[in-house]
Structure formats: structure tokens, C-alpha cells
Design a protein around this motif. Structure first.
Motif, short mmCIF file in Angstrom:
data_model
loop_
_atom_site.label_atom_id
_atom_site.label_comp_id
_atom_site.label_asym_id
_atom_site.label_seq_id
_atom_site.Cartn_x
_atom_site.Cartn_y
_atom_site.Cartn_z
N GLN A 99 55.54 18.22 52.70
CA GLN A 99 55.02 19.30 51.68
C GLN A 99 55.95 19.88 50.76
OE1 GLN A 99 51.71 19.94 51.94
NE2 GLN A 99 51.63 18.69 53.69
N ALA A 100 55.48 20.37 49.53
CA ALA A 100 56.24 20.93 48.65
C ALA A 100 57.33 22.01 49.23
CB ALA A 100 55.38 21.56 47.46
N ASN A 101 58.44 21.83 48.79
CA ASN A 101 59.73 22.84 49.29
C ASN A 101 60.04 23.79 48.13
OD1 ASN A 101 61.64 21.45 47.42
ND2 ASN A 101 61.58 19.70 49.13
N ASN A 102 59.55 23.69 47.04
CA ASN A 102 59.79 24.86 45.80
C ASN A 102 61.38 24.62 45.33
OD1 ASN A 102 57.09 25.56 45.44
ND2 ASN A 102 57.46 26.82 47.21
N GLN A 103 62.08 23.44 45.63
CA GLN A 103 63.36 23.35 45.26
C GLN A 103 63.30 22.10 44.06
OE1 GLN A 103 66.16 23.27 48.39
NE2 GLN A 103 64.75 23.99 49.87
N THR A 104 64.70 22.18 43.53
CA THR A 104 64.69 21.26 42.27
C THR A 104 65.37 19.88 42.98
OG1 THR A 104 66.81 22.05 41.48
CG2 THR A 104 64.76 23.03 40.47
N GLN A 105 66.00 19.95 43.99
CA GLN A 105 66.80 18.82 44.58
C GLN A 105 66.00 18.41 45.83
OE1 GLN A 105 69.03 17.03 42.89
NE2 GLN A 105 68.59 18.41 41.28
N PRO A 106 66.27 17.10 46.45
CA PRO A 106 65.68 16.81 47.69
C PRO A 106 66.17 17.87 48.70
CG PRO A 106 66.28 14.83 46.37
CD PRO A 106 67.05 16.11 45.65
N ALA A 107 65.14 18.23 49.54
CA ALA A 107 65.53 19.14 50.77
C ALA A 107 65.38 18.41 52.06
CB ALA A 107 64.56 20.29 50.73
N LEU A 108 66.26 18.60 53.23
CA LEU A 108 66.25 17.81 54.34
C LEU A 108 65.15 18.29 55.18
CD1 LEU A 108 67.26 15.43 56.30
CD2 LEU A 108 68.94 17.24 56.69
N VAL A 109 64.16 17.58 55.86
CA VAL A 109 63.15 17.85 56.83
C VAL A 109 63.45 17.09 57.88
CG1 VAL A 109 60.58 17.96 57.41
CG2 VAL A 109 61.59 18.33 55.02
N LEU A 110 63.39 17.89 59.26
CA LEU A 110 63.85 17.31 60.56
C LEU A 110 62.65 17.43 61.55
CD1 LEU A 110 67.48 18.45 60.74
CD2 LEU A 110 66.55 16.30 60.14
N ASP A 111 62.59 16.54 62.46
CA ASP A 111 61.78 16.94 63.53
C ASP A 111 62.14 16.20 64.54
OD1 ASP A 111 59.55 17.80 65.35
OD2 ASP A 111 58.03 17.67 63.91
N SER A 112 61.41 16.02 65.94
CA SER A 112 62.13 15.01 67.04
C SER A 112 60.82 14.63 67.72
CB SER A 112 62.85 15.93 68.06
OG SER A 112 63.93 16.36 67.35
N LEU A 113 60.83 13.20 68.17
CA LEU A 113 59.97 12.68 69.16
C LEU A 113 60.76 12.43 70.39
CD1 LEU A 113 57.43 11.10 69.82
CD2 LEU A 113 58.23 9.15 68.61
N TYR A 114 60.03 12.94 71.47
CA TYR A 114 60.42 12.86 72.80
C TYR A 114 59.70 12.04 73.70
CZ TYR A 114 63.90 16.81 72.40
OH TYR A 114 64.77 17.81 72.16
N ALA A 115 60.48 11.33 74.49
CA ALA A 115 59.69 10.49 75.49
C ALA A 115 60.06 11.02 76.78
CB ALA A 115 60.26 8.83 75.29
N ARG A 116 58.89 11.13 77.76
CA ARG A 116 59.30 11.71 78.95
C ARG A 116 58.64 10.79 80.00
NH1 ARG A 116 57.72 16.07 75.51
NH2 ARG A 116 59.52 17.68 75.45
N VAL A 117 59.51 10.45 81.08
CA VAL A 117 59.21 9.97 82.37
C VAL A 117 59.50 10.76 83.42
CG1 VAL A 117 59.16 7.88 83.81
CG2 VAL A 117 59.17 7.60 81.32
N GLY A 118 58.68 11.36 84.03
CA GLY A 118 59.00 12.57 85.12
C GLY A 118 60.02 13.46 84.53
#
Length: 469
Positions: A122-141
Motif C-alpha cells: 500500500q502507499a506509504n506517502n514517502q518520496t523514497q522506498p520504505a521497508l515493509v516487514l512481516d513474518s511467516l511461522y511454521a509450527r509443529v507441536g
């Protein structure tokens, strides 16, 4: 006998059912209660991606592929979840099942499953590229492993399937312009792009010019027009967008611009400009094109201090005549984008059908001086000229690669088949190296005063677009 056969069938069916139930029981009992799944890498990273245009949903990233492995000697049932959930800009698909949450995915012992990741920012309203982070978790027990998801989002001005009905100027040096689909400069209108502007074009984009196009770059702030993937890995790939097409009536003045990654970088059709060039190019680089860097179809083009390099077939094609003037230009083809047979610098005044039958011819006038035509073929010059009274070639003080040294050329101080020694062909660097025999070989009285980078040429200038200092 028939009764025996039926009995055997029932017995086999019964036995098969028992084996299935038995294997199911064994499988259920053989699932590991916990396991630490292993990702093939710790981060899925998307280089710069344009943030979304709300009216189109454009763009979406490339798809990244990684794997996650079950290191155990037993089956596991794994659960996957993206922390951002439905609001995350990252979307996943694991073995054909879409996220953001996937439960009880069975993975065989010492086996892996593939994970596909895409990104919409989504738009970040900044003039330079902005870093976006998230995580994917894998769970077994009770055990879990994390995959980082990262992307840089860059806000942009979007133009989609647009006809510029009024005079239009783009000047924003901080936020790029993205063209989605076709863009048309209407007759009688002027479209200007000022210095330092970055333009990115989608795969469906062609910039059609029926009015006037002005690219006003400077040596310090060149204009860049390229495909819409703003990452270094795609810098030298062709066919990412259509190119610039001057239709009859269209005019252009292009200075200090870099036009790359197109199918055809620039094309000028029969423009009816009489003795004046309709398209003027100076200090401009057109490179990494799928078919051709520059095409004139009965057009009128003047180019000085320009580089036309690395195209699938032609660095320059004059088709069905026209008027062309080149001074201190470099034409070089070493891309291997296509399986071309002809020379990359092609000059014709003919129009032929698919079988080679001549249908028509058109007057041609070509003036080329202090320029360099080179490539990987033995002969980089192709001509198809008929009716000698209808074509004129004026050439002097050039570097040509041609096995024929065709009689079409005046050969006035031209140098044939002597390696000009570029800096680095593999990286598309067509500056002359320190020992190039093209250094100080241009005609000082006809050479340009500055080179493609805007640097003042020496009193004994070099052949080609780049001056060696």
C-alpha cells in the motif's frame, strides 16, 4: 469356477481394505508430535516494488519460491501463519493451498514442500522506498520456525491507458511515474519530461507520439525510461515494455535520456518533415531492446552523441527509405538476445513481401560520420538498396565492421574491421579503453563538441559516443 473367481475378488477387496486401514493406523501413529522445520533461507526479500494504484490493483510483485523441510524420520502435520493475517501485504501458497493460514499440512519424512510468496504494498506517502516487514511461522507441536518477509515499497504517480489531451509536463524527481498500458500524445499537444525524472513502463506500454515529445535531461540529471521492475536484476533484460513510437505527424526532441528494456526502443514512421528531422536525439542511450534500438520507417531522424546497443536484431534499421543523420554515435550489438543472421546496422530503401518480392522503394539519404558500428557478427552492416538514383550515403571518418566494405559506402577515411576495444562488452560498457585505436581519430572539424555524458571533447576528438580522457 465363476463362484471361485467372485470369492477371490471379494477376498482381494477385503484384503485391500484391511491394508488401507492398517496403513492409515500406522501413519496416524507415526506422526511426530513436534519438529523444527527448516527453511531453505531465512528471509524472502523483494527489492523495490511500486505501491499499489488504488484504481487498478497494479502492481503485484514477482513470485518468490522457497522450500521448507521436515528433517524428521516421521511424518509431521504443520501449521503455517502469516503474522499480519489478512491485512498483510504478503500472500502465500504452499503446495497449492493459499494462506494466510494453513493448518495440518502433512509433510513426509525428510521431505520438503514449496512455498510461493507474492507481495502487494500500500502507499506509504514517502518520496523514497520504505521497508515493509512481516513474518511467516511454521509450527509443529511446541516448536516453530520463522521466515522473515521483507520488501521496499515505492510510491509512484500512475498513468493508465491515457491520451494526453492538453500540454503535459512531468517534473517530480523524487517520486517515479509509472505508465500502465498505452499512453498517447495527441496531435497538437506537447508532452515534456524534465531532468531527473524516472519513468517506468508496464509490459503493455507503448508511448505513441502524434504531437510532440520533449525529454529535457541534463548531464547531471538524466531522464530514465525503463521497464516497471525497478530492481538491478532486470536492468539488462529486454522486452519489458513496448517502446516509443512516433507516428506520422509526431515530433520529438530527446536530450540526456536513458531508454532501456523495450522491445523497440524508438521508432519513427513516415513523418513528413521534409528536409528537417522530426526526431532529434542527443546524448541519449537506447540499450537492451528485444528487437531494435532504433527504427525508421521512411522516417527523419538526427542523432548526435548517442549509444544504440544490445538489441535482439538491430541497433539501427532504416526501412523503406527516409532521412537519417548520425554524428559521434556508437552502434554496438553483443547481447545474444536473438538468433540474428543479418548485420545489426541495416539500411534499406525497399518494401518487400514475405517472399522477398520487391513491392515498392522509397528515397533514402543517410549521413554518418565520426561513428562506430560494431558487433559480434563478421559483417555488422546490411544493405538492401535499389534504384541508385533514389539513395545517397554520405559517410566519413567512421569505424565499420564489414567483410564486404560495400561499394555503397564512400570509404572516406573510414576504418574497417579493426577492434575498437571497448571497456567491457559483457557489462554493456561501450566506452573506449586506454588502448583503443578509435581514440583521437574523429574529424575535428565535423565532430561534436561534447560527448554522450556532456563532457567537452579533446582538440583531437574520439570516434563514437564516448570521449576517452
Amino acid at each position: 469356477m465363476k463362484t471361485t473367481i467372485y470369492s477371490n475378488k471379494y477376498f482381494l477387496s477385503f484384503l485391500g481394505g484391511c491394508l488401507f486401514l492398517l496403513s492409515s493406523c500406522i501413519k496416524d501413529q507415526d506422526f511426530a508430535n513436534t519438529a523444527n522445520l527448516k527453511w531453505s533461507k531465512d528471509t524472502v526479500y523483494f527489492d523495490t516494488i511500486f505501491t499499489r494504484d488504488k484504481t487498478t490493483g497494479y502492481p503485484i510483485s514477482v513470485t518468490k519460491l522457497i522450500s521448507v523441510k521436515n528433517p524428521e524420520n516421521r511424518w509431521v502435520k504443520a501449521n503455517f501463519s502469516v503474522i499480519g493475517g489478512n491485512n498483510s501485504p504478503f500472500s502465500i501458497n504452499i503446495d497449492g493451498i493459499a494462506g494466510p493460514e494453513i493448518t495440518d499440512l502433512e509433510i513426509a519424512p525428510n521431505d520438503s514442500v514449496f512455498v510461493f510468496v507474492q507481495c502487494r504494498l500500500q502507499a506509504n506517502n514517502q518520496t523514497q522506498p520504505a521497508l515493509v516487514l512481516d513474518s511467516l511461522y511454521a509450527r509443529v507441536g511446541s516448536k516453530q520456525s520463522k521466515l522473515m518477509l521483507a520488501a521496499y515499497g515505492w510510491d509512484a504517480h500512475y498513468v493508465k491507458d491515457t491520451v494526453f489531451p492538453v500540454n503535459t509536463t512531468w517534473s517530480d524527481q523524487n517520486k517515479p511515474y509509472v505508465i500502465i498500458g498505452a499512453a498517447v500524445v495527441a496531435p497538437g499537444r506537447t508532452f515534456e519530461i524534465n531532468s531527473g525524472v524516472n519513468v517506468y513502463a508496464s509490459a503493455q506500454t507503448v508511448l505513441y507520439v502524434l504531437g510532440e515529445l520533449k525529454l529535457n535531461g541534463t548531464p547531471q540529471n538524466r531522464i530514465n525510461i525503463r521497464g516497471d521492475k525497478p530492481v538491478s536484476s532486470t536492468n539488462k533484460l529486454p522486452n519489458q515494455w513496448g517502446g516509443i513510437w512516433f507516428l506520422p505527424g509526431g515530433k520529438g526532441k530527446i536530450e540526456y535520456a536513458d531508454i532501456t528494456n523495450a522491445a523497440v526502443g524508438l521508432r519513427a514512421d513516415s513523418t513528413g518533415c521534409d528536409n528537417d528531422p522530426c526526431v532529434n536525439l542527443s546524448q541519449t542511450r537506447i540499450q537492451y531492446c528485444g528487437t531494435a534500438c532504433l527504427i525508421g520507417l521512411g522516417g527523419a531522424i538526427k542523432a548526435e552523441n548517442c549509444l544504440f546497443a544490445d538489441a535482439g536484431t538491430y541497433t539501427f534499421l532504416a526501412y523503406y527509405g527516409g532521412k537519417y543523420q548520425f554524428n559521434n554515435c556508437t552502434f554496438a550489438e553483443h547481447s545474444n538476445f536473438g538468433n540474428r543472421q543479418d548485420g545489426s546496422f541495416a539500411v534499406t530503401n525497399t518494401y518487400r513481401d514475405g517472399n522477398g518480392k520487391l513491392l515498392a522503394s522509397n528515397p533514402l539519404e543517410l549521413t554518418i560520420s565520426n561513428s562506430l558500428v560494431w558487433g559480434s557478427k563478421i559483417d555488422e552492416i546490411t544493405t538492401d538498396l535499389v534504384s541508385q538514383s533514389s539513395w545517397i550515403i554520405n559517410d566519413q571518418t567512421n569505424y565499420f565492421k564489414s567483410k564486404n566494405e560495400s561499394s555503397h559506402w564512400n570509404k572516406l577515411n573510414n576504418i574497417f574491421n579493426r577492434d575498437p576495444q571497448f571497456e567491457d562488452i559483457a557489462t554493456g560498457d561501450y566506452r573506449l579503453n586506454n588502448t583503443s585505436p578509435a581514440i583521437s581519430q574523429a574529424n575535428a572539424s565535423t565532430a561534436t563538441t561534447v560527448d554522450i555524458l556532456g563532457k567537452t571533447r579533446k582538440s583531437a576528438p574520439d570516434i563514437g559516443a564516448y570521449e576517452k580522457f
